[in-house]
Design an enzyme around this catalytic site. Structure first.
Site, short mmCIF file in Angstrom:
data_model
loop_
_atom_site.label_atom_id
_atom_site.label_comp_id
_atom_site.label_asym_id
_atom_site.label_seq_id
_atom_site.Cartn_x
_atom_site.Cartn_y
_atom_site.Cartn_z
N ASN A 107 141.58 44.78 55.20
CA ASN A 107 141.82 45.34 56.54
C ASN A 107 141.10 46.66 56.76
O ASN A 107 140.54 46.90 57.83
CB ASN A 107 143.33 45.52 56.77
CG ASN A 107 144.06 44.20 56.76
OD1 ASN A 107 143.42 43.14 56.70
ND2 ASN A 107 145.39 44.24 56.79
N THR B 263 116.10 52.74 101.67
CA THR B 263 117.56 52.69 101.69
C THR B 263 117.90 51.39 102.43
O THR B 263 117.12 50.97 103.31
CB THR B 263 118.21 53.87 102.44
OG1 THR B 263 117.78 53.84 103.80
CG2 THR B 263 117.85 55.22 101.83
N HIS B 264 118.98 50.76 102.06
CA HIS B 264 119.35 49.45 102.64
C HIS B 264 118.21 48.44 102.52
O HIS B 264 118.08 47.55 103.36
CB HIS B 264 119.73 49.60 104.12
CG HIS B 264 120.73 50.68 104.38
ND1 HIS B 264 122.09 50.49 104.34
CD2 HIS B 264 120.54 52.00 104.64
CE1 HIS B 264 122.70 51.63 104.59
NE2 HIS B 264 121.78 52.57 104.76
N SER C 227 104.43 27.91 86.91
CA SER C 227 105.35 26.84 87.28
C SER C 227 104.77 25.52 86.77
O SER C 227 103.56 25.35 86.72
CB SER C 227 105.49 26.81 88.81
OG SER C 227 105.88 25.52 89.23
N LYS D 146 101.78 29.67 91.13
CA LYS D 146 102.87 30.60 90.85
C LYS D 146 102.62 31.52 89.64
O LYS D 146 102.07 31.12 88.64
CB LYS D 146 104.17 29.83 90.59
CG LYS D 146 104.76 29.13 91.80
CD LYS D 146 105.12 30.08 92.94
CE LYS D 146 106.34 30.91 92.67
NZ LYS D 146 107.58 30.14 92.70
N GLU E 151 113.80 38.61 85.29
CA GLU E 151 114.87 37.70 85.73
C GLU E 151 115.83 37.42 84.57
O GLU E 151 117.05 37.40 84.74
CB GLU E 151 114.30 36.37 86.24
CG GLU E 151 113.64 36.49 87.60
CD GLU E 151 112.92 35.20 87.97
OE1 GLU E 151 113.22 34.64 89.02
OE2 GLU E 151 112.04 34.73 87.21
N LYS F 240 133.63 40.35 65.99
CA LYS F 240 132.25 40.45 65.48
C LYS F 240 131.22 39.74 66.34
O LYS F 240 130.23 40.35 66.76
CB LYS F 240 132.20 39.91 64.05
CG LYS F 240 132.81 40.89 63.09
CD LYS F 240 133.09 40.29 61.74
CE LYS F 240 134.23 41.03 61.10
NZ LYS F 240 135.54 40.80 61.78
N1 ARG Z 1 137.41 38.26 57.84
C1 ARG Z 1 138.44 39.16 58.24
C2 ARG Z 1 138.09 39.82 59.57
O1 ARG Z 1 136.96 39.82 59.91
C3 ARG Z 1 138.64 40.20 57.20
C4 ARG Z 1 140.00 40.80 57.19
C5 ARG Z 1 140.96 39.82 56.69
N2 ARG Z 1 142.25 40.39 56.56
C6 ARG Z 1 143.35 39.61 56.52
N3 ARG Z 1 144.46 40.23 56.43
N4 ARG Z 1 143.25 38.31 56.58
O2 ARG Z 1 138.92 40.34 60.27
#
Ligand code: ARG
Length: 464
Positions: free
Chosen positions: A111, A156-157, A278, A284, A291, A326
């Site tokens: 953690n 403007t506009h 195109s 084109k 874009e 992530k």
């Molecule tokens: N792969 C987990 C994550 O990205 C790592 C932490 C996992 N901790 C747990 N208590 N399962 O969050």
């Protein structure tokens, strides 16, 4: 099956579908450098604090170095069964050096590890982004110097309003991006706090040295509260917001590029290498790059909303929902970096169609305000000047002529105060050079700010 760390508590192995569903290795594998770096410093600290022996530390260190070399060469065997990058590295270490490898997890948890790794990884990407936003500002300043006195229609506009210098318009883009640079630097500060030492949620009973770890990993500070530290993802949201702002700016720039490249505007030309044709219409030349940047802005906003939503309503402390941070932040950063880079490259090829820019800038009574200011300088209240010039414009429109086509005698039927110097006053060249208050469009101002940007001295705003 690989030996799961929590196998002691369980009698059955994890269901295959659950494994597929819950593994994060395919996404967090990019964290391996940060994970090894963090672990190296963590074990050095454990050794310094007397929790592991010197020879154990040496063994772990060489094992981790070996793993890093293998991973860099793409030769480290990764296993989805081990769930994530952290477990893979720990497992590989034990395979390399034996049971002593199991000591690395003393006084920490995944953690606090995962968020430490993320902070290290994102910090580096933010440095790349700061470099990129500085680069594009330099491109804009260089181009602004080239076009510091080129006349350009100001809108403007989306209607022609007043003449400006093209350099001034380019430096407006630079001004937007200069704020993004500040946001990135602020975000870096928010990222640069060490959570390691918070362990699972409550800290650890072992005597550890968090300051030592923070210094070695180049963090500015350590977190104050272990519960917050393992569940805080604000720094990712800050970055996702900063990226959204960058994309917002790039998208506005893109929209203008698309318009200006349109043959009906015909204001600029960009290198063919940045356009596409195109499949059916041979004539084109399409502005696909801006874009796409405009379009990708949506997905970067999506990452921000995604992160906000993952975090909303989460009880303290760590919850597995947090694993979903992530993909969102990686995508946000990748898209933003590639967008800045491609727009920077495109802008470098940009050429102003000076003749067309001048023509448009001279159209639509763009210097009517200059005429009103002329009258007010001679004592007419601005509202009255505005009214007089409004009548002149209406008269010209009726006759399909521009103001400079009027004779002095005709001008005088609207106001006696108008003299022959009016023709100079209402020229677009005079209009832009006379706007020389700091921050206005005059070539001198544009050059001043552009030179500051190129010398690295510019500030987003100027102190009084
Ligand atoms: N792969 C987990 C994550 O990205 C790592 C932490 C996992 N901790 C747990 N208590 N399962 O969050």
């Amino acid at each position: 099956m690989k030996n799961k760390t929590w196998a002691g508590r369980f009698t059955r192995k994890i269901n295959d579908d659950v494994l597929d569903f819950s593994q994060s290795l395919t996404i967090d594998i990019v964290l391996y450098e940060a994970d090894i770096m963090t672990t190296l410093v963590h074990v050095e600290m454990l050794c310094k604090c007397g929790h592991i022996k010197k020879n154990e530390f040496t063994k772990i260190k060489s094992g981790l170095n070996k793993i890093r070399t293998l991973a860099r060469k793409g030769e480290l065997p990764w296993s989805i069964e081990l769930e994530d990058v952290h477990m893979n590295i720990e497992n590989s270490l034990v395979e390399q050096i034996g049971d002593v490898g199991k000591k690395i997890h003393l006084g920490r948890s995944r953690n606090d590890l995962v968020t430490t790794d993320m902070r290290i990884y994102l910090r580096e990407l933010v440095d790349v982004m700061i470099f990129e936003v500085r680069n594009i500002q330099k491109t804009l300043a260089t181009l602004a110097l080239k076009y510091s006195n080129s006349i350009f229609p100001g809108y403007t506009h989306l209607q022609i309003a007043q003449p400006v210098t093209f350099g001034h318009h380019l430096m407006a883009w630079q001004a937007m991006i200069s704020r993004d640079e500040i946001r990135l630097k602020n975000t870096r500060e928010m990222i640069n706090v060490l959570p390691l030492g918070s362990a699972a949620l409550s800290g650890t009973s072992l005597k550890i040295d968090r300051k030592f770890v923070a210094k070695k990993l180049q963090f500015n500070s350590t977190s104050n509260n272990s519960m917050d530290a393992v569940s805080d993802r604000d720094y990712m949201i800050d970055l996702a917001y900063t990226n959204s702002m960058i994309m917002l700016h790039l998208s506005r720039i893109s929209e203008e590029l698309v318009l200006w490249m349109n043959p009906q505007f015909n204001l600029i030309d960009v290198d063919e290498g940045f356009c596409t044709g195109s499949s059916i219409m041979p004539q084109k030349k399409n502005p696909d790059v801006p874009e796409l940047v405009r379009g990708k802005t949506g997905s970067v906003y999506g990452s921000l909303i995604g992160l906000l939503t993952v975090l909303k309503g989460l009880p303290l402390t760590y919850n597995r929902d947090l694993q979903e941070d992530k993909n969102l932040i990686f995508e946000s950063v990748d898209t933003t970096i590639s967008s800045i880079d491609i727009i920077n490259k495109l802008i470098k090829t940009l050429k102003l169609n000076k003749k067309q820019a001048l023509n448009l800038a001279e159209s639509s009574f763009s210097t009517a305000t200059d005429l009103a200011e002329y009258l007010s300088e001679k004592g007419v209240a601005f509202r009255d000047s505005h009214h007089i010039v409004g009548k002149i414009v209406k008269n010209c429109e009726k006759r399909s002529i521009s103001m400079k086509d009027m004779t002095l005698k005709e001008f005088k039927t609207f106001s006696d105060l108008i003299e022959k110097d009016i023709y100079k006053k209402i020229s677009v060249e005079n209009s832009v050079t006379s706007r020389k208050n700091f921050g206005s469009t005059s070539p001198k101002n544009v050059e001043k700010i552009a030179n500051l940007v190129l010398s690295g001295l510019s500030k987003t705003n100027t102190k009084i």
